[in-house]
Design an enzyme around this catalytic site. Structure first.
Site: not given
Lengths: 570, 193
Positions: A212, A280, A341
Site C-alpha cells: 500500500e 504477508w 486489491d
C-alpha cells in the site's frame, strides 16, 4: 520485568520505565515486578521441524508444519469430549491491540507475540510468564492494517522475530536476550514486518509488507546463526509486463484496455521499482524438492492501474523458489493488473491432490480473497481447479470508478491473510471468510514517497449487511462440503485436529469447536474480545490443550483485548 | 497562513528562528524549538485553532511532516522557511521532544449522540481505525486525532479533499470518498474525544 525496563530501572530509577512503552494502545500490566525466569527448553533441531506434522507434543511452526496444513495430529480432545473443554489459564499481555499471533510451543514453553512486536515466553501448563521481550521501536513505522505481529519460530536455541520497524531479530530462547539484530529495509520507504519468519536449514525466510506504499517487494533468506543476508528474491522482476492476460484464473473477463496499457508502457516504461508485491504470510517448504511456495500481494497503487501498465508480475501470484539459492522456479498469477486489491495473502498449503485425470500428485492450494480455493500442481504451479465461491460474488470484474462501483467480494475478501487448515484424511480444506459489500473508487495521484498510495478507496457500503462463514471445501472436487454462517466477517485463522474437530474464533468474542466432517457446532466460549488469531494445540503433562489469542482486530475493527487463553479437559 | 507569517515576521520570530537554527549542533533542542511556541502554544495549546496541537503527537508523524516541509512535499509559508536548515537528526530530535510533552486538553465538548453515530458510521465505511487505531491515538507515522483541534481537523480534511495538502494522497482518496457532512461529523467527534 522486560529487558528494557530492567536497564532503565538500573540506570535511572523506575521513572523511565514508561519510555519503553511509547505506544498509546499498550496497557499497564505490572510484569516488571516479577523477575524473568529461564525457559527450560532443549534446542529445537531441524529433524524436529521436518517431522512437526507428526509431533503430538509441540506446535513448532506458525502453521503447524512446513506444509502449513494446520492439522494437529493429537486426538485426546475429540468430538465426544470437546463439550467438556474449559479454560486452563488466561495470560494477559501488556498490549491491548490487535492480536494475530500463532502460539508456538516447545517442551512446555509457549512463545507468543503481540502488536508492536512484543514476545512473551509462557509456561504452557500454568500460563505463568517466563520472560518478556519489549521491542524498542524506531520512531518511523509505516504499516497497513494494524501494528500486528503473527508470531515467531524457534530453531536451535534461538527465537526469530520480525518487527514493525522492519528488523529481523534472533533472541535467546531461554532468556529473551537479543542475539543479533538485522535491518531488513527502510520503514521510511513503506516497509514493515508483521509475519512470522519461517526458519529452515539455517535460513530465516522473511517477506515484507508495503504493497500500500509503493515498495518493491521481496522474499529473503538470512543466515540463522549470524543474521547475514543469504539471498534476495524480488517479487517484482524488472520486466513485469507478462502476457497481457485479459481473464482471471477462473476465466472471467477483467475488462482491461490492453491498447491503452501498451501506450502507457511505451510512455513511462516498466513500473517495477514501485509496484508493491508484499508477502504477508509464510512460505510453505517442500522438503522433498527443496522448494518454497508463497503468495505475493497486490500491486501499488491498489486501485489505480494507470501508473502500472502490464500484468504487474508477480503480484497476486503463487510463486515457487529454490530454497538454497532463491532462484525462480514457477508462478501462477490469479489476477493480472489487479485494480481491486483482491490479492493473495493466505499462506499456501502443500497437500497431495487429484489432478485433472484423477491421479494423485503433490499439490499446493491457496485460498484467495476472491473466495475461491485454488488447487495447483506443485511441479509447475499450474492451476488444476478452483473451488465453488465461498462468498457472494457480484459484478466481477467491474472497474473502479470516480463515483464508486459496487462489487463483491469487498477488498478484504473472501479469505484475507487468515491461514486455512486441511484434513488430508477427508480431502477437506477449511477456510474462514468475510462478506463485506464495498464500493471501489479510483483516483490518480503520483507516487508519494513511501506514504499510503491506494489510488482510490474501497469503502464498506453503509446499510448493507456484512457477515462471515466457515467453509469446508473438498479440494479434489472443488465442491463445498459444509458451511457455517457467522454474524460478522471472519478474520484470524483456523485449526483442524485428528480429534475430528476444527476450531475458529469470531470478532464478537466467540471461539468454537465444530465437527470437521459436518460443521456441527460442538462447543463454544465467549472471550470478551475478538478471537481473530489462528489457534494452536499442544500436549504438556499428558494433557492436550487448545490455545488462541483474544485481542480483536485492527483491520476489521473488532473489540480489542490482551488475552492468550488455553483450554483443556479435566 | 499568510496572516500568521506576517504576524511572526513582525514579532521577529522567524528571523530569530533562522538565526537560532544556523549553529544547529551547538544548541539544545529546547532552544531550537523556542520558535514553535509562537504558533503551537507555550502550553501546547495553539491560539489559532487552525494550527495543530503537536505536544504529545506521535514522533514519527512529526518527523515525517518536518521532512515533507523541507522537501516541499507539504507546503506552508510559515513552516518551510523554519525547517529549511534542519538536518535529519534535528528533525528527529524535535519530533521526540514534542512527542514526550503531555497532550493538552483543549476543552472541546463531547459530540452529541447523533453526531457521534454519523461519525462512527463513516469510520466504519472508510476504516479510519485501521491506521489511527481504536482510540484514534495514532502510532508511528500515523497521527493522533483524538482531542485535536476541531478547526484544524476540518481544515486538514478540506485541504486533503482539494489536494491543497498533497503529501498524503492516500488520505486525499479516503476523504474524497466520504461526504462533507460525514467528514464534518468526524471532525467534531474526534475533537471531543
Amino acid at each position: 520485568m522486560d529487558r528494557y525496563s530492567i536497564a532503565c530501572a538500573t540506570l535511572f530509577g523506575l521513572g523511565c520505565t514508561l519510555a519503553a512503552s511509547s505506544h498509546a494502545q499498550e496497557v499497564v500490566n505490572p510484569d516488571q515486578w516479577s523477575p524473568p525466569r529461564e525457559a527450560k527448553i532443549s534446542p529445537v533441531t531441524q529433524d524436529q521441524l521436518n517431522t512437526a506434522d507428526k509431533n503430538t507434543t509441540n506446535f513448532l511452526l506458525t502453521n503447524g508444519n512446513y506444509a502449513q496444513t494446520r492439522f494437529y495430529p493429537a486426538k485426546q480432545i475429540n468430538r465426544d469430549n470437546v463439550k467438556n473443554l474449559h479454560v486452563a489459564w488466561i495470560f494477559q499481555t501488556q498490549v491491548k491491540e490487535s492480536l494475530e499471533t500463532s502460539p508456538i510451543v516447545v517442551d512446555g514453553v509457549m512463545y507468543v507475540t503481540t502488536s508492536f512486536s512484543h514476545v512473551y515466553a509462557i509456561d504452557a501448563k500454568t500460563g505463568e510468564q517466563l520472560w518478556h521481550y519489549s521491542h524498542k521501536m524506531g520512531p518511523v513505522t509505516t504499516y497497513c492494517c494494524g501494528p500486528n505481529n503473527r508470531g515467531v519460530q524457534v530453531l536451535g536455541d534461538k527465537v526469530y522475530l520480525a518487527t514493525l520497524d522492519a528488523k529481523l531479530l534472533a533472541l535467546n530462547a531461554k532468556t529473551g536476550d537479543v542475539v543479533w539484530n538485522t535491518d531488513i529495509a527502510d520503514p521510511e520507504l513503506g516497509y514493515s514486518e508483521t509475519m512470522a519468519p519461517t526458519v529452515v536449514k539455517d535460513k530465516v525466510l522473511i517477506g515484507t509488507n508495503g504493497g500500500e506504499y509503493g515498495i518493491r517487494g521481496f522474499v529473503r533468506a538470512y543466515d540463522a546463526k549470524t543474521g547475514k543476508l543469504v539471498w534476495n528474491f524480488d517479487t517484482i522482476p524488472e520486466n513485469t509486463v507478462g502476457v497481457w492476460a485479459t481473464k482471471d484464473a477462473t476465466g472471467r473477463d477483467m475488462h482491461r484496455d490492453i491498447q491503452a496499457e501498451k501506450d502507457q508502457l511505451a510512455k513511462i516504461g516498466d513500473p517495477y521499482k514501485r509496484l508493491g508485491g508484499g508477502v504477508w504470510q509464510n512460505p510453505a517448504v517442500d522438503l522433498a524438492t527443496n522448494r518454497i511456495y508463497f503468495v505475493v500481494g497486490n500491486p501499488s497503487p491498489d486501485l489505480d492501474g494507470a501508473p502500472r501498465p502490464g500484468d504487474n508480475l508477480y503480484t497476486d501470484s503463487l510463486v515457487s523458489l529454490d530454497l538454497d539459492t532463491g532462484k525462480f522456479v514457477c508462478h501462477f498469477q490469479y489476477i493480472a493488473h489487479d485494480v481491486w486489491d483482491l490479492d493473495a495473502a493466505s499462506p499456501p498449503v502443500l497437500v497431495d491432490v487429484k489432478d485433472k485425470s484423477g491421479k494423485t500428485i503433490p499439490g499446493v492450494i491457496h485460498a484467495g480473497k476472491t473466495g475461491h480455493i485454488y488447487v495447483h500442481d506443485r511441479k509447475d504451479c499450474s492451476l488444476i481447479r478452483f473451488s465453488e465461491a465461498m462468498v457472494p460474488q457480484e459484478n466481477m470484474w467491474t472497474l473502479p470508478t470516480k463515483e464508486g462501483a459496487r462489487m463483491l467480494p469487498g477488498a478484504n475478501g473472501g479469505v484475507e491473510w487468515s491461514p486455512i487448515a486441511t484434513d488430508p484424511g477427508q480431502d477437506l480444506a477449511y477456510a474462514i471468510n468475510l462478506h463485506q459489500p464495498m464500493h471501489y473508487r479510483v483516483e490518480n495521484s503520483p507516487y508519494p514517497n513511501g506514504k499510503l498510495w491506494l489510488g482510490g478507496a474501497f469503502t464498506a457500503i453503509p446499510g448493507e449487511k456484512q457477515s462471515g462463514n466457515i467453509t469446508a471445501v473438498n479440494y479434489n472436487t472443488g465442491k463445498i462440503k459444509w458451511q457455517v454462517k457467522t454474524p460478522e466477517p471472519m478474520i484470524g485463522g483456523i485449526l483442524a485436529t485428528a480429534g475430528g474437530l476444527v476450531f475458529a474464533g469470531e470478532g464478537n468474542g466467540k471461539f468454537a469447536a465444530y465437527n470437521s466432517s459436518t460443521g456441527k457446532e460442538l462447543w463454544s466460549f465467549r472471550a470478551g474480545a475478538g478471537v481473530n488469531a489462528p489457534p494452536s494445540s499442544y500436549m504438556v503433562g499428558g494433557k492436550q490443550y487448545i490455545v488462541v489469542g483474544a485481542g480483536g482486530n485492527t483491520q476489521v475493527n473488532f473489540r480489542r483485548g490482551n488475552n492468550i487463553i488455553a483450554f483443556t479437559l479435566d | 497562513m499568510v496572516r500568521n507569517l506576517i504576524s511572526m515576521i513582525s514579532r521577529g520570530i522567524i528571523f530569530g528562528a533562522l538565526l537560532s537554527v544556523a549553529p544547529a549542533l551547538a544548541q539544545s533542542i529546547a532552544e531550537k524549538v523556542e520558535v514553535c511556541a509562537g504558533c503551537h502554544g507555550q502550553d501546547g495549546k495553539p491560539k489559532d485553532k487552525t494550527i495543530p496541537v503537536i505536544w504529545g503527537q506521535q514522533a514519527g508523524y512529526i518527523y515525517i511532516q518536518l521532512r515533507d516541509y523541507k522537501r516541499g512535499d507539504r507546503k506552508n509559508e510559515t513552516m518551510q522557511p523554519i525547517v529549511s536548515s534542519f538536518e535529519k537528526d534535528d528533525m528527529r530530535a524535535i519530533a521526540e521532544y514534542f512527542a514526550k510533552k503531555p497532550w493538552p486538553n483543549l476543552g472541546q465538548p463531547r459530540s452529541p449522540k447523533h453526531v457521534a453515530q454519523r461519525a462512527l458510521s463513516a469510520e466504519h465505511s472508510v476504516g479510519c481505525t485501521g491506521c489511527h487505531l481504536e482510540q484514534f491515538q495514532g502510532d508511528g507515522t500515523t497521527p493522533r486525532l483524538a482531542g485535536q483541534s476541531q478547526e484544524y481537523l476540518a481544515k486538514t480534511i478540506a485541504d486533503f479533499r482539494t489536494r491543497a495538502r498533497g503529501n498524503n494522497p492516500g488520505m486525499t482518496d479516503l476523504m474524497r470518498a466520504t461526504s462533507p457532512d460525514d467528514l464534518a461529523a468526524l471532525a467534531e467527534y474526534l475533537a471531543g474525544l
